[in-house]
Design an enzyme around this catalytic site. Structure first.
Site, mmCIF file in Angstrom:
data_model
loop_
_atom_site.group_PDB
_atom_site.id
_atom_site.type_symbol
_atom_site.label_atom_id
_atom_site.label_comp_id
_atom_site.label_asym_id
_atom_site.label_seq_id
_atom_site.Cartn_x
_atom_site.Cartn_y
_atom_site.Cartn_z
ATOM 1 N N GLY A 135 9.638 28.936 125.528
ATOM 2 C CA GLY A 135 9.346 30.367 125.356
ATOM 3 C C GLY A 135 9.846 31.420 126.697
ATOM 4 O O GLY A 135 9.646 32.377 125.998
ATOM 5 N N LYS B 75 0.974 41.273 117.303
ATOM 6 C CA LYS B 75 1.181 41.803 117.879
ATOM 7 C C LYS B 75 1.866 42.371 117.045
ATOM 8 O O LYS B 75 1.910 43.917 116.894
ATOM 9 C CB LYS B 75 1.630 41.728 119.134
ATOM 10 N N ARG C 295 9.706 26.551 131.543
ATOM 11 C CA ARG C 295 8.566 26.399 130.467
ATOM 12 C C ARG C 295 9.184 27.462 129.056
ATOM 13 O O ARG C 295 9.931 28.387 129.196
ATOM 14 C CB ARG C 295 7.989 27.791 130.936
ATOM 15 N N TYR D 272 1.115 34.612 119.271
ATOM 16 C CA TYR D 272 0.618 35.424 120.020
ATOM 17 C C TYR D 272 1.243 36.920 119.430
ATOM 18 O O TYR D 272 1.310 37.971 118.885
ATOM 19 C CB TYR D 272 -0.214 35.484 121.160
ATOM 20 N N SER E 18 3.070 44.550 123.102
ATOM 21 C CA SER E 18 2.769 43.558 124.061
ATOM 22 C C SER E 18 4.903 43.758 123.794
ATOM 23 O O SER E 18 5.427 43.872 122.977
ATOM 24 C CB SER E 18 2.785 42.596 124.102
ATOM 25 N N ASN F 283 4.789 43.438 132.507
ATOM 26 C CA ASN F 283 3.855 42.283 132.734
ATOM 27 C C ASN F 283 3.002 43.099 133.723
ATOM 28 O O ASN F 283 3.174 43.199 134.900
ATOM 29 C CB ASN F 283 4.462 41.826 133.690
HETATM 30 P P1 NAD Z 1 -8.519 40.192 128.753
HETATM 31 O O1 NAD Z 1 -8.674 38.962 127.419
HETATM 32 O O2 NAD Z 1 -8.724 40.356 129.579
HETATM 33 O O3 NAD Z 1 -9.528 41.901 127.279
HETATM 34 C C1 NAD Z 1 -9.544 41.848 125.974
HETATM 35 C C2 NAD Z 1 -11.020 41.961 126.040
HETATM 36 O O4 NAD Z 1 -11.507 41.877 124.547
HETATM 37 C C3 NAD Z 1 -12.397 41.455 126.308
HETATM 38 O O5 NAD Z 1 -12.862 41.714 127.182
HETATM 39 C C4 NAD Z 1 -12.727 40.091 125.405
HETATM 40 O O6 NAD Z 1 -13.469 39.863 125.513
HETATM 41 C C5 NAD Z 1 -12.293 41.414 124.253
HETATM 42 N N1 NAD Z 1 -12.506 40.298 122.430
HETATM 43 C C6 NAD Z 1 -11.773 39.906 122.182
HETATM 44 N N2 NAD Z 1 -11.790 39.159 121.340
HETATM 45 C C7 NAD Z 1 -12.386 40.341 120.842
HETATM 46 C C8 NAD Z 1 -13.826 40.523 119.444
HETATM 47 N N3 NAD Z 1 -13.513 39.811 118.189
HETATM 48 N N4 NAD Z 1 -14.166 41.309 119.426
HETATM 49 C C9 NAD Z 1 -15.153 42.500 120.486
HETATM 50 N N5 NAD Z 1 -14.388 41.835 121.267
HETATM 51 C C10 NAD Z 1 -12.614 41.317 122.106
HETATM 52 O O7 NAD Z 1 -7.341 40.844 127.835
HETATM 53 P P2 NAD Z 1 -6.316 41.734 128.889
HETATM 54 O O8 NAD Z 1 -5.343 41.374 129.528
HETATM 55 O O9 NAD Z 1 -7.036 43.099 129.559
HETATM 56 O O10 NAD Z 1 -5.260 42.493 127.295
HETATM 57 C C11 NAD Z 1 -5.831 43.315 126.695
HETATM 58 C C12 NAD Z 1 -4.820 43.851 125.224
HETATM 59 O O11 NAD Z 1 -3.554 44.073 126.261
HETATM 60 C C13 NAD Z 1 -5.011 43.086 124.367
HETATM 61 O O12 NAD Z 1 -4.594 43.971 122.934
HETATM 62 C C14 NAD Z 1 -2.849 42.469 124.626
HETATM 63 O O13 NAD Z 1 -3.017 41.618 124.048
HETATM 64 C C15 NAD Z 1 -1.994 43.455 125.673
HETATM 65 N N6 NAD Z 1 -1.513 42.790 126.173
HETATM 66 C C16 NAD Z 1 -2.069 42.474 127.701
HETATM 67 C C17 NAD Z 1 -0.523 41.994 128.395
HETATM 68 C C18 NAD Z 1 -0.826 40.642 130.301
HETATM 69 O O14 NAD Z 1 -0.111 40.727 130.297
HETATM 70 N N7 NAD Z 1 -2.395 40.699 130.154
HETATM 71 C C19 NAD Z 1 0.621 42.394 128.430
HETATM 72 C C20 NAD Z 1 0.993 42.939 127.214
HETATM 73 C C21 NAD Z 1 -0.012 43.679 126.197
HETATM 74 C C1 WQD Z 2 6.246 35.277 134.719
HETATM 75 C C2 WQD Z 2 7.157 34.425 135.070
HETATM 76 C C3 WQD Z 2 6.819 31.514 134.114
HETATM 77 C C4 WQD Z 2 3.488 30.945 135.598
HETATM 78 C C5 WQD Z 2 3.113 36.650 129.374
HETATM 79 C C6 WQD Z 2 2.634 36.638 127.921
HETATM 80 C C7 WQD Z 2 3.600 38.204 127.654
HETATM 81 C C8 WQD Z 2 2.270 39.038 127.978
HETATM 82 C C9 WQD Z 2 3.155 39.116 129.710
HETATM 83 C C10 WQD Z 2 1.034 39.279 126.718
HETATM 84 C C11 WQD Z 2 7.993 33.882 134.348
HETATM 85 C C12 WQD Z 2 6.919 32.116 135.479
HETATM 86 C C13 WQD Z 2 4.308 31.418 135.311
HETATM 87 C C14 WQD Z 2 3.818 29.361 136.951
HETATM 88 C C15 WQD Z 2 5.696 30.284 136.802
HETATM 89 N N1 WQD Z 2 1.599 38.749 127.991
HETATM 90 N N2 WQD Z 2 6.115 31.189 135.706
HETATM 91 N N3 WQD Z 2 5.086 29.062 137.344
HETATM 92 O O1 WQD Z 2 5.705 34.939 130.515
HETATM 93 O O2 WQD Z 2 6.458 36.745 131.657
HETATM 94 O O3 WQD Z 2 4.379 37.748 130.336
HETATM 95 O O4 WQD Z 2 1.909 37.390 129.397
HETATM 96 O O5 WQD Z 2 1.022 40.383 126.092
HETATM 97 O O6 WQD Z 2 3.208 38.106 125.986
HETATM 98 O O7 WQD Z 2 4.163 35.613 127.617
HETATM 99 O O8 WQD Z 2 4.143 36.193 132.491
HETATM 100 O O9 WQD Z 2 2.459 35.890 134.226
HETATM 101 O O10 WQD Z 2 3.571 33.680 132.588
HETATM 102 O O11 WQD Z 2 5.126 34.848 133.823
HETATM 103 O O12 WQD Z 2 7.211 29.572 137.283
HETATM 104 O O13 WQD Z 2 2.869 29.046 137.388
HETATM 105 O O14 WQD Z 2 6.634 33.253 135.863
HETATM 106 O O15 WQD Z 2 7.988 31.386 133.998
HETATM 107 O O16 WQD Z 2 8.679 32.757 134.537
HETATM 108 P P1 WQD Z 2 5.467 36.421 131.230
HETATM 109 P P2 WQD Z 2 3.925 35.078 133.636
#
Ligand code: NAD
Ligand code: WQD
Length: 374
Positions: A329, A175, A327, A171, A147, A201
């Site tokens: 962070g 990662k 917010r 978190y 991430s 994102n």
């Molecule tokens: P998600 O929660 O939709 O998907 C994660 C999946 O993993 C789910 O199906 C959940 O049931 C499964 N899971 C969780 N714990 C488990 C366990 N102990 N054993 C087996 N399965 C398990 O999340 P996502 O948004 O699809 O994210 C997927 C990956 O991408 C994650 O590694 C997350 O850290 C990374 N990521 C997500 C974002 C984002 O914004 N969505 C951004 C950057 C990185």
């Molecule tokens: C986007 C923007 C908020 C909600 C997160 C994780 C990051 C990654 C992706 C996993 C920000 C603003 C949001 C609201 C708002 N995940 N906002 N009102 O924070 O960039 O990233 O998801 O790895 O680790 O931190 O995404 O969608 O939460 O926010 O104004 O009700 O929207 O302040 O600027 P973010 P987000």
């Protein structure tokens, strides 16, 4: 006829995972197995993506190709080594698991500081369990979901992969630890190859509107929240915009939103790259082993207000909003430098902001209650 390599995708039922499984099937070069405990997902997602994969086959596809659109699914938990071993034990000989795309994780920044042990157990111990079983089964290829959060507050934007890794949440630390553990594994075992993909994102849904993001409870992330407000949920009090006093063009935070189909496609680029020795040339890696990390972003920054406008355009909902304090962070701007992934993986995110908002709205309006809609 040669057998297609089998890829294991832990977390394949989730938001990103389901799109990764689909795009992997659509290459018609791989078969897919999913391991998921459905902590944050539904089995329906897999059923639906299988249907999309079948529909996208050409009319003259063979029975074997149709069979290969079927995903083998194991309900199991990465924290339990036996659950992982059971999956590997189910495949032998030509059908053995060739590589892994590890998507499963816990991913909510706020929650991670409330239940840190759970986050370390799933994201770190789960990874170690997986690597252990992979090694025991001589499976030596891994693509890892990392991430942009590993960059913390970056000293400069757009963010290159060489930016300091200084995550600011539990978190984020899980990662980064994952990346370090994988890098050290590659250093120790020359036959082990891995690519970490640092997502910016992810946004939107598959263009069919058949699979998409279905978070449990009120979404904390901006886009799923906007989509749910547009279908009539969580409207009370309007949208809270977290700050309009950032040093950005309109004062709200800027993020690099990338269409989920583009992001999913990057995993196929990575799988293919794992086969090439050239991307692991010594001068390109900071380490002795075959390990690389790449940004998956578009390289285009969009503000909160840009995203609200885009969702207003597709849904017709006005999004009454109120600017509240920043917010904790949040950082002003997280935009990727996507050049390295383009050069080395041949990856480019081509879909536009309009594509993202249209596809997100298509999914949400067809499935107002997510996978439980029908
Ligand atoms: P998600 O929660 O939709 O998907 C994660 C999946 O993993 C789910 O199906 C959940 O049931 C499964 N899971 C969780 N714990 C488990 C366990 N102990 N054993 C087996 N399965 C398990 O999340 P996502 O948004 O699809 O994210 C997927 C990956 O991408 C994650 O590694 C997350 O850290 C990374 N990521 C997500 C974002 C984002 O914004 N969505 C951004 C950057 C990185
Ligand atoms: C986007 C923007 C908020 C909600 C997160 C994780 C990051 C990654 C992706 C996993 C920000 C603003 C949001 C609201 C708002 N995940 N906002 N009102 O924070 O960039 O990233 O998801 O790895 O680790 O931190 O995404 O969608 O939460 O926010 O104004 O009700 O929207 O302040 O600027 P973010 P987000």
């Amino acid at each position: 006829m040669s057998v297609k390599p089998r890829i294991l995708i832990p977390g394949g039922a989730g938001y990103i995972g389901s799109h990764v499984v689909l795009v992997t099937l659509l290459t018609r070069k791989y078969r897919v197995t999913v391991l998921d405990n459905y902590h944050n997902s539904f089995p329906t997602a897999i059923k639906r993506l299988e249907q999309i994969a079948l529909q996208e086959l050409p009319a003259d596809a063979s029975q074997q190709e149709k069979d290969d659109c079927k995903v083998d699914v194991f309900k199991g938990d990465l924290r339990n080594k036996d659950d992982i071993a059971k999956v590997f034990d189910s495949y032998k000989g030509q059908d053995r698991i060739d590589g892994v795309i590890l998507v499963a994780a816990l991913k909510a920044v706020g929650e991670s500081s409330e239940i840190p042990i759970d986050y370390y157990a799933v994201n770190v111990t789960g990874l170690i369990n997986l690597l252990t079983i992979m090694r025991e089964n001589k499976c030596n290829k891994l693509v890892y979901s990392s991430s942009a959060t590993v960059y913390g507050t970056p000293p400069k934007v757009p963010i290159p992969e060489t930016s300091p890794l200084q995550p600011e949440s539990v978190y984020g630390r899980t990662k980064l630890m994952g990346e370090m553990i994988i890098r050290d594994t590659c250093d120790a075992y020359p036959e082990f190859r891995a690519i970490a993909l640092r997502y910016f994102n992810p946004a939107g849904a598959h263009s069919s509107g058949f699979i998409g993001e279905d978070p449990r409870g009120k979404p904390g992330n901006l886009l799923p929240l906007l989509a749910q407000m547009a279908v009539g949920k969580y409207r009370e009090g309007g949208l809270k915009v977290f700050g309009n006093d950032y040093p950005t063009p309109d004062g709200s935070c800027v993020r690099d939103y990338i269409h989920i189909e583009d992001l999913a496609g990057g995993h196929v680029n990575a799988l293919e790259a794992l086969e090439k020795d050239s991307i692991f040339d010594k001068e390109k890696t900071e380490t002795v082993g075959k390990y690389r990390a790449f940004n998956l972003g578009k390289g285009v920054g969009m503000s909160v207000f840009n995203m609200v406008d885009a969702m207003r355009k597709v849904s017709g909902y006005e999004f009454p909003h109120e600017v509240v304090g920043r917010r904790k962070g949040d950082v002003p701007d997280l935009t990727a430098d996507p050049a390295l992934a383009e050069k080395e993986l041949g990856f480019k995110a081509t879909r536009s902001l309009d594509d993202m908002s249209r596809d997100l709205w298509n999914w949400q309006s067809k499935n107002p209650n997510g996978y439980e809609s029908q």
